[in-house]
Motif scaffolding. Structure first.
Motif, PDB file in Angstrom:
ATOM      1  N   ARG A   1      12.888  -0.044   1.179  1.00  0.00           N
ATOM      2  CA  ARG A   1      12.193  -0.573   2.151  1.00  0.00           C
ATOM      3  C   ARG A   1      10.575  -0.186   2.467  1.00  0.00           C
ATOM      4  NH1 ARG A   1      16.999  -2.029   5.089  1.00  0.00           N
ATOM      5  NH2 ARG A   1      18.708  -2.023   3.601  1.00  0.00           N
ATOM      6  N   ASP A   2       9.847  -1.351   2.976  1.00  0.00           N
ATOM      7  CA  ASP A   2       8.624  -0.784   3.445  1.00  0.00           C
ATOM      8  C   ASP A   2       7.743  -0.259   2.332  1.00  0.00           C
ATOM      9  OD1 ASP A   2       9.179  -1.463   5.895  1.00  0.00           O
ATOM     10  OD2 ASP A   2      10.119   0.546   6.429  1.00  0.00           O
ATOM     11  N   LEU A   3       7.655  -1.185   1.360  1.00  0.00           N
ATOM     12  CA  LEU A   3       6.862  -0.929   0.158  1.00  0.00           C
ATOM     13  C   LEU A   3       5.531  -0.879   0.013  1.00  0.00           C
ATOM     14  CD1 LEU A   3       9.052  -2.728  -2.673  1.00  0.00           C
ATOM     15  CD2 LEU A   3       9.470  -0.568  -1.641  1.00  0.00           C
ATOM     16  N   ARG A   4       4.742   0.201  -0.685  1.00  0.00           N
ATOM     17  CA  ARG A   4       3.492   0.192  -0.725  1.00  0.00           C
ATOM     18  C   ARG A   4       3.263   0.883  -1.946  1.00  0.00           C
ATOM     19  NH1 ARG A   4       5.301   4.891   2.451  1.00  0.00           N
ATOM     20  NH2 ARG A   4       4.052   6.655   1.729  1.00  0.00           N
ATOM     21  N   PRO A   5       1.854   0.625  -2.674  1.00  0.00           N
ATOM     22  CA  PRO A   5       1.616   0.991  -3.874  1.00  0.00           C
ATOM     23  C   PRO A   5       1.620   2.662  -3.869  1.00  0.00           C
ATOM     24  CG  PRO A   5       0.116  -0.663  -3.169  1.00  0.00           C
ATOM     25  CD  PRO A   5       1.115  -0.273  -2.187  1.00  0.00           C
ATOM     26  N   LEU A   6       2.101   2.928  -5.229  1.00  0.00           N
ATOM     27  CA  LEU A   6       1.849   4.556  -5.511  1.00  0.00           C
ATOM     28  C   LEU A   6       0.559   4.887  -5.829  1.00  0.00           C
ATOM     29  CD1 LEU A   6       3.048   7.434  -5.935  1.00  0.00           C
ATOM     30  CD2 LEU A   6       3.990   6.485  -8.319  1.00  0.00           C
ATOM     31  N   HIS A   7       0.107   4.099  -6.680  1.00  0.00           N
ATOM     32  CA  HIS A   7      -1.275   4.175  -7.381  1.00  0.00           C
ATOM     33  C   HIS A   7      -2.102   2.759  -7.169  1.00  0.00           C
ATOM     34  CE1 HIS A   7      -4.295   5.946  -9.767  1.00  0.00           C
ATOM     35  NE2 HIS A   7      -4.519   4.866 -10.373  1.00  0.00           N
ATOM     36  N   PRO A   8      -2.612   2.666  -5.932  1.00  0.00           N
ATOM     37  CA  PRO A   8      -3.302   1.427  -5.484  1.00  0.00           C
ATOM     38  C   PRO A   8      -4.457   0.970  -6.430  1.00  0.00           C
ATOM     39  CG  PRO A   8      -3.328   2.860  -3.736  1.00  0.00           C
ATOM     40  CD  PRO A   8      -2.883   3.527  -4.904  1.00  0.00           C
ATOM     41  N   HIS A   9      -4.481  -0.358  -6.799  1.00  0.00           N
ATOM     42  CA  HIS A   9      -5.462  -1.069  -7.605  1.00  0.00           C
ATOM     43  C   HIS A   9      -6.711  -1.213  -6.482  1.00  0.00           C
ATOM     44  CE1 HIS A   9      -7.532  -3.742 -10.072  1.00  0.00           C
ATOM     45  NE2 HIS A   9      -6.827  -3.658 -10.972  1.00  0.00           N
ATOM     46  N   PRO A  10      -7.765  -0.669  -6.832  1.00  0.00           N
ATOM     47  CA  PRO A  10      -9.013  -0.857  -6.060  1.00  0.00           C
ATOM     48  C   PRO A  10      -9.350  -2.019  -5.789  1.00  0.00           C
ATOM     49  CG  PRO A  10      -9.756  -0.138  -8.283  1.00  0.00           C
ATOM     50  CD  PRO A  10      -8.213   0.123  -8.201  1.00  0.00           C
ATOM     51  N   GLY A  11      -9.471  -2.411  -4.494  1.00  0.00           N
ATOM     52  CA  GLY A  11      -9.866  -3.752  -4.000  1.00  0.00           C
ATOM     53  C   GLY A  11      -8.866  -4.863  -3.920  1.00  0.00           C
ATOM     54  N   ARG A  12      -7.899  -4.425  -4.302  1.00  0.00           N
ATOM     55  CA  ARG A  12      -6.892  -5.503  -4.163  1.00  0.00           C
ATOM     56  C   ARG A  12      -5.505  -5.043  -3.524  1.00  0.00           C
ATOM     57  NH1 ARG A  12      -6.821  -9.817  -8.137  1.00  0.00           N
ATOM     58  NH2 ARG A  12      -8.889  -9.733  -9.632  1.00  0.00           N
ATOM     59  N   GLU A  13      -5.312  -5.746  -2.369  1.00  0.00           N
ATOM     60  CA  GLU A  13      -4.488  -5.258  -1.304  1.00  0.00           C
ATOM     61  C   GLU A  13      -2.991  -5.349  -1.583  1.00  0.00           C
ATOM     62  OE1 GLU A  13      -3.240  -5.778   3.531  1.00  0.00           O
ATOM     63  OE2 GLU A  13      -4.629  -7.281   2.579  1.00  0.00           O
ATOM     64  N   ASN A  14      -2.282  -4.540  -1.665  1.00  0.00           N
ATOM     65  CA  ASN A  14      -0.532  -4.098  -1.844  1.00  0.00           C
ATOM     66  C   ASN A  14      -0.520  -4.294  -3.466  1.00  0.00           C
ATOM     67  OD1 ASN A  14       0.031  -4.366   0.731  1.00  0.00           O
ATOM     68  ND2 ASN A  14      -0.227  -6.566   0.828  1.00  0.00           N
ATOM     69  N   THR A  15      -1.403  -4.069  -4.374  1.00  0.00           N
ATOM     70  CA  THR A  15      -1.445  -4.041  -5.759  1.00  0.00           C
ATOM     71  C   THR A  15      -1.603  -2.796  -6.208  1.00  0.00           C
ATOM     72  OG1 THR A  15      -3.635  -4.553  -6.256  1.00  0.00           O
ATOM     73  CG2 THR A  15      -2.154  -6.616  -5.916  1.00  0.00           C
ATOM     74  N   GLY A  16      -1.018  -2.310  -7.498  1.00  0.00           N
ATOM     75  CA  GLY A  16      -1.354  -1.176  -8.219  1.00  0.00           C
ATOM     76  C   GLY A  16      -0.032  -0.565  -8.796  1.00  0.00           C
ATOM     77  N   ILE A  17      -0.165   0.421  -9.641  1.00  0.00           N
ATOM     78  CA  ILE A  17       0.940   0.881 -10.197  1.00  0.00           C
ATOM     79  C   ILE A  17       2.188   1.755  -9.431  1.00  0.00           C
ATOM     80  CG2 ILE A  17       1.772   2.367 -12.230  1.00  0.00           C
ATOM     81  CD1 ILE A  17       0.139   0.182 -13.239  1.00  0.00           C
ATOM     82  N   GLY A  18       3.107   1.538  -9.498  1.00  0.00           N
ATOM     83  CA  GLY A  18       4.377   1.982  -8.735  1.00  0.00           C
ATOM     84  C   GLY A  18       4.617   1.551  -7.244  1.00  0.00           C
ATOM     85  N   ARG A  19       5.607   2.208  -6.722  1.00  0.00           N
ATOM     86  CA  ARG A  19       5.792   1.687  -5.450  1.00  0.00           C
ATOM     87  C   ARG A  19       6.516   2.928  -4.513  1.00  0.00           C
ATOM     88  NH1 ARG A  19       2.915  -1.666  -6.657  1.00  0.00           N
ATOM     89  NH2 ARG A  19       3.183  -3.826  -6.478  1.00  0.00           N
ATOM     90  N   ILE A  20       6.321   3.008  -3.401  1.00  0.00           N
ATOM     91  CA  ILE A  20       6.932   3.950  -2.368  1.00  0.00           C
ATOM     92  C   ILE A  20       7.687   3.104  -1.430  1.00  0.00           C
ATOM     93  CG2 ILE A  20       6.543   5.730  -0.753  1.00  0.00           C
ATOM     94  CD1 ILE A  20       3.513   6.442  -2.405  1.00  0.00           C
ATOM     95  N   GLY A  21       8.839   3.484  -1.282  1.00  0.00           N
ATOM     96  CA  GLY A  21       9.469   3.074  -0.296  1.00  0.00           C
ATOM     97  C   GLY A  21      10.657   3.919   0.435  1.00  0.00           C
TER      98      GLY A  21
END
Length: 274
Positions: free
Chosen positions: A121-141
């Protein structure tokens, strides 16, 4: 009539090419953009077995996660495995579209589908993509209920598609896990991200001996190592459902392959005690 160009446009919106890594090769590999599409087949890999299945089913377009032609080539003779695959697709009039690291980083993407299998639940990127909200490699939950590391490994083993290698993990089996990072595909490049995020465990694939050993020696999060194919196969259903939702009314039939294309087909595990 739905065309390959129409499907490509949908996937470029869902998995923007700009999210792909600079070394990657994504998008339409072969096929006439103006050709009609009635059947779309989804697989992780483009190999002989999946092409057999796709063409037997009558697919007009194959959507794959892994690129068939990742590195530059100067020739594609049918006498080579990849050349033969491409020739077969062209002769059958079937297109091939690839969404790779752009699907890894998209929201939702490969790791969202993996996280859903663990009910994070409550996912967020592990390695965020710069400049793009909620995108990036991996997820933390967050897990809905805390569990031990051994219980998490057992949960993952039942939640993910089975492979001969199963799931390996390192760390105290009784360690309590609440926060989990996941990354579909090879994830040892993100061990540092998992440590900095302060997660209790990190589930990914293709963990190498030395990075995993050094990470564990440094007291990082517990590690769970799954088969590469198994970590990415859940995305296929997500992508197929997204295509269905984008086509209104539904005019294209989809097929999600569950063929195990992990290269490791057998494992021998002798009895041992910890």
């Amino acid at each position: 009539m739905v065309t390959i160009a129409d499907v490509t446009k949908i996937f470029d919106r869902l998995y923007p090419p700009a999210l792909a890594e600079s070394w990657d090769a994504v998008g339409l590999v072969c096929g006439d953009p103006a050709a009609e599409v009635q059947r779309v087949y989804f697989s992780v890999d483009v190999v002989a077995a999946t092409v057999d299945e796709a063409l037997s089913w009558g697919a007009d377009l194959l959507v794959a996660h892994h690129p068939l032609l990742l590195r530059g080539v100067t020739a594609i003779p049918a006498s080579t495995p990849k050349g033969n695959t491409l020739h077969r697709l062209i002769r059958a009039g079937a297109g091939l579209f690839v969404a790779h690291t752009n699907a890894d980083s998209a929201d939702p993407g490969v790791s969202d589908a993996l996280a859903a299998r663990l009910d994070l639940r409550d996912l967020r990127p592990l390695h965020p993509h710069p400049g793009r909200e909620n995108t990036g490699i991996g997820r933390i939950g967050e897990l809905p209920t805390a569990m031990t590391l051994a219980e998490l490994a057992e949960t993952a083993a039942h939640a993910l598609p089975p492979t001969s290698g199963g799931i390996r993990f390192t760390g105290d089996p009784d360690r309590i896990v609440r926060t989990v990072a996941v990354s579909g595909g090879a994830g040892d490049s993100y061990l540092g991200d998992a440590t900095r995020a302060g997660v209790d465990a990190f589930l990914t694939a293709d963990l190498r001996h030395h990075p995993a050993s050094e990470h564990s020696e440094a007291g990082g999060p517990a590690l769970l190592d799954v088969a590469h194919w198994a970590s990415e196969q859940p995305w296929l259903a997500q992508a197929a459902a997204a295509l269905d939702a984008a086509l209104d009314p539904a005019t294209v039939e989809v097929f999600v392959s569950d063929l195990v294309t992990d290269p490791w087909t057998r494992a021998v595990v002798p009895a041992w005690t910890s």
